[in-house]
Design an enzyme around this catalytic site. Structure first.
Site, PDB file in Angstrom:
ATOM      1  N   CYS A 261      -2.917  36.430  98.237  1.00  0.00           N
ATOM      2  CA  CYS A 261      -1.494  36.552  98.566  1.00  0.00           C
ATOM      3  C   CYS A 261      -0.971  37.982  98.571  1.00  0.00           C
ATOM      4  CB  CYS A 261      -0.670  35.733  97.577  1.00  0.00           C
ATOM      5  SG  CYS A 261      -1.004  33.983  97.708  1.00  0.00           S
TER       6      CYS A 261
HETATM    7  N1  LIG Z   1      -3.874  30.686  96.161  1.00  0.00           N
HETATM    8  C1  LIG Z   1      -2.633  30.908  95.774  1.00  0.00           C
HETATM    9  O1  LIG Z   1      -2.402  31.226  94.602  1.00  0.00           O
HETATM   10  C2  LIG Z   1      -1.463  30.761  96.750  1.00  0.00           C
HETATM   11  C3  LIG Z   1      -0.162  30.834  96.235  1.00  0.00           C
HETATM   12  C4  LIG Z   1       0.912  30.673  97.082  1.00  0.00           C
HETATM   13  C5  LIG Z   1       0.692  30.486  98.449  1.00  0.00           C
HETATM   14  N2  LIG Z   1      -0.574  30.451  98.962  1.00  0.00           N
HETATM   15  C6  LIG Z   1      -0.729  30.227 100.403  1.00  0.00           C
HETATM   16  O2  LIG Z   1      -1.136  28.881 100.618  1.00  0.00           O
HETATM   17  C7  LIG Z   1      -2.031  28.798 101.728  1.00  0.00           C
HETATM   18  C8  LIG Z   1      -3.339  28.173 101.283  1.00  0.00           C
HETATM   19  O3  LIG Z   1      -3.964  29.011 100.336  1.00  0.00           O
HETATM   20  P1  LIG Z   1      -5.107  28.526  99.351  1.00  0.00           P
HETATM   21  O4  LIG Z   1      -5.220  29.585  98.309  1.00  0.00           O
HETATM   22  O5  LIG Z   1      -4.885  27.120  98.930  1.00  0.00           O
HETATM   23  O6  LIG Z   1      -6.384  28.591 100.314  1.00  0.00           O
HETATM   24  P2  LIG Z   1      -7.837  27.981 100.001  1.00  0.00           P
HETATM   25  O7  LIG Z   1      -8.784  28.777 100.825  1.00  0.00           O
HETATM   26  O8  LIG Z   1      -8.062  27.860  98.523  1.00  0.00           O
HETATM   27  O9  LIG Z   1      -7.753  26.502 100.570  1.00  0.00           O
HETATM   28  C9  LIG Z   1      -7.523  26.214 101.901  1.00  0.00           C
HETATM   29  C10 LIG Z   1      -8.347  24.988 102.299  1.00  0.00           C
HETATM   30  O10 LIG Z   1      -8.033  24.693 103.664  1.00  0.00           O
HETATM   31  C11 LIG Z   1      -9.234  24.260 104.313  1.00  0.00           C
HETATM   32  N3  LIG Z   1      -9.075  24.447 105.749  1.00  0.00           N
HETATM   33  C12 LIG Z   1      -9.160  25.594 106.464  1.00  0.00           C
HETATM   34  N4  LIG Z   1      -8.913  25.352 107.759  1.00  0.00           N
HETATM   35  C13 LIG Z   1      -8.694  24.016 107.869  1.00  0.00           C
HETATM   36  C14 LIG Z   1      -8.420  23.165 108.956  1.00  0.00           C
HETATM   37  N5  LIG Z   1      -8.278  23.654 110.189  1.00  0.00           N
HETATM   38  N6  LIG Z   1      -8.283  21.858 108.713  1.00  0.00           N
HETATM   39  C15 LIG Z   1      -8.409  21.363 107.469  1.00  0.00           C
HETATM   40  N7  LIG Z   1      -8.661  22.126 106.385  1.00  0.00           N
HETATM   41  C16 LIG Z   1      -8.806  23.448 106.595  1.00  0.00           C
HETATM   42  C17 LIG Z   1     -10.325  25.131 103.687  1.00  0.00           C
HETATM   43  O11 LIG Z   1     -11.587  24.528 103.826  1.00  0.00           O
HETATM   44  C18 LIG Z   1      -9.861  25.215 102.235  1.00  0.00           C
HETATM   45  O12 LIG Z   1     -10.439  24.191 101.451  1.00  0.00           O
HETATM   46  C19 LIG Z   1      -2.152  30.210 102.262  1.00  0.00           C
HETATM   47  O13 LIG Z   1      -1.207  30.420 103.267  1.00  0.00           O
HETATM   48  C20 LIG Z   1      -1.805  31.072 101.054  1.00  0.00           C
HETATM   49  O14 LIG Z   1      -1.291  32.330 101.436  1.00  0.00           O
HETATM   50  C21 LIG Z   1      -1.665  30.572  98.123  1.00  0.00           C
END
Ligand SMILES: NC(=O)c1ccc[n+]([C@@H]2O[C@H](COP(=O)([O-])OP(=O)(O)OC[C@H]3O[C@@H](n4cnc5c(N)ncnc54)[C@H](O)[C@@H]3O)[C@@H](O)[C@H]2O)c1
Length: 397
Positions: A261
């Site tokens: 992030c």
């Molecule tokens: N990690 C954090 O602490 C956090 C905090 C706030 C916001 N975010 C935001 O949330 C969003 C997700 O982040 P995250 O950390 O959970 O990511 P992550 O990589 O941990 O998880 C995302 C998941 O989505 C899956 N994925 C990817 N493309 C896909 C598709 N086309 N169809 C289905 N599944 C798919 C991946 O396989 C993965 O398991 C991002 O935009 C991030 O910026 C993350």
């Protein structure tokens, strides 16, 4: 029992959200295009520090949490949440390919009257001008026939005080009805849900929150470097300043920001600013200072050892923050590269990460010329380093 919902993306954001909805009584379909992840989750292994394997197994076993890579399940869901990654591409620009693909796959099964909520971090205008057209094209429906909202995730992995339940949640719908539906959903398991006026306000609020952190962390790193030169302990300075009950918020020094992030979201903001001809000088400078931090600590290592050529250096902790195994965008990678470039013989220790970039964590020992404490996980016992010099990136002295 409430209605059925789908959560697309079963990562750091989607999985805890899916389980919170299960706990609130929803029947949840967790969708992910990574079959290995689906298999692991079905086997009750969350792979995320905050998510309890027993809780996951319980909901998988009793059928309230169903895991699949098939989007067809969306057709029986009244609410579909999108939690896929929004990273940067090779050119360091926003990469919306995962969002595009997830939205396109879900659109084929979108039904009239259902609500789609985007939780992934995006720049203002993305929900309205990027997501909705994909949903309309793929479903053959017009946006009057389904509902859309944006609600940014604020999860902070391993934060013991603030969790999904007690962290206020911002919500904005395309229409009043969408907003009301999203509030109704989140209120089932989140104490405070805050509606804001537009999709763009909610999208920009998330970027503001994380850009604020990047700017302040970069600022404190610059002040830490200043304190180092003067022989002042930056942490004493921060603790002293933090006694002021208003107008100050403590941030702490490090080898730089990492994770999915803080280094990424400000680039989304700067990218949008660039498109509309606005300069983002604070962000540019903060990004630059942040990028310089690993190199700065290579210099601090040279201060301690002189030339680093053939010196045995142990880097302690490689994930982007303490007590997690997440190495995404970790600044420690640049630190190691910088040390190697100077000819140092570099090993690393991190029992949470274990294996990374084709190398394995080595044991803590006194068999080194220098240890650099990059990411201080709580489990790390520095006494195992004996009397070798330690360079602490979380301190100025
Ligand atoms: N990690 C954090 O602490 C956090 C905090 C706030 C916001 N975010 C935001 O949330 C969003 C997700 O982040 P995250 O950390 O959970 O990511 P992550 O990589 O941990 O998880 C995302 C998941 O989505 C899956 N994925 C990817 N493309 C896909 C598709 N086309 N169809 C289905 N599944 C798919 C991946 O396989 C993965 O398991 C991002 O935009 C991030 O910026 C993350």
């Amino acid at each position: 029992m409430f209605s059925k919902i789908s959560v697309i993306g079963q990562g750091y954001v989607g999985l805890p959200l899916a389980l919170a909805a299960c706990e609130a009584g929803y029947s949840v379909i967790g969708i992910d295009n990574n079959q290995n992840k689906i298999d692991k989750l079905k086997g009750g292994r969350s792979g995320i520090e905050d998510v309890n394997d027993e809780k996951l197994s319980k909901y998988v076993r009793n059928g309230e949490f169903k895991l699949t890579s098939e989007f067809i399940e969306v057709s029986s869901s009244s609410i579909v949440l999108i939690c896929v990654p929004t990273p940067l591409d090779d050119k360091h620009s926003p990469d919306l390919r995962a969002l595009e693909s997830a939205a396109s796959d879900l659109s084929k099964h979108l039904t009239e009257g259902s609500l789609v909520i985007l939780e992934s971090t995006v720049e203002p205008g993305t929900t309205r001008d990027f997501l909705i057209p994909i949903l309309e094209r793929g479903s053959g429906l017009s946006k009057e026939n389904f509902h859309v909202a944006f609600s940014p995730e604020r999860i902070d992995p391993l934060n013991k005080n603030w969790n999904i339940k007690n962290t206020p949640k911002i919500v904005a719908g395309l229409t009043e009805k969408s907003t009301a539906m999203a509030i109704n959903f989140y209120s089932k398991f989140i104490d405070t849900v805050i509606p804001v006026d537009s999709l763009e306000v909610a999208e920009t609020a998330k970027l503001l929150e994380n850009t604020f952190r990047l700017v302040n962390i970069s600022f404190i790193n610059e002040i830490s470097n200043f304190c180092h030169r003067l022989g002042i302990d930056i942490n004493d300075v921060i603790n002293a300043a933090a006694t002021k009950p208003y107008g100050f918020m403590p941030f702490y020094p490090s080898v730089g920001v990492g994770g999915h992030c803080i280094p990424v979201d400000p680039v989304y903001l700067a990218n949008k600013a660039d498109q509309i001809g606005i300069e983002t000088r604070f962000i540019d400078l903060a990004v630059q200072i942040n990028k310089e931090m690993p190199r700065y600590f290579v210099g601090r290592a040279e201060e301690k050892l002189g030339s680093l050529k053939e010196k045995k250096v142990l880097v302690v902790g490689v994930s982007y923050k303490p007590n997690v195994a997440d190495v995404r965008e970790t600044p420690v990678e640049e630190l190691i590269n910088g040390l190697v470039k100077k000819g140092a013989d570099v090993s690393w220790h991190d029992d949470l990460v274990k294996e990374w970039n084709g190398k394995k964590s080595v044991a803590l020992s006194n068999n080194f010329d220098l240890a650099i404490l990059a990411t201080p996980h709580h489990y790390i016992d520095l006494s195992k380093l004996g009397s070798i010099p330690i360079l602490d990136t979380r301190s100025s002295i």
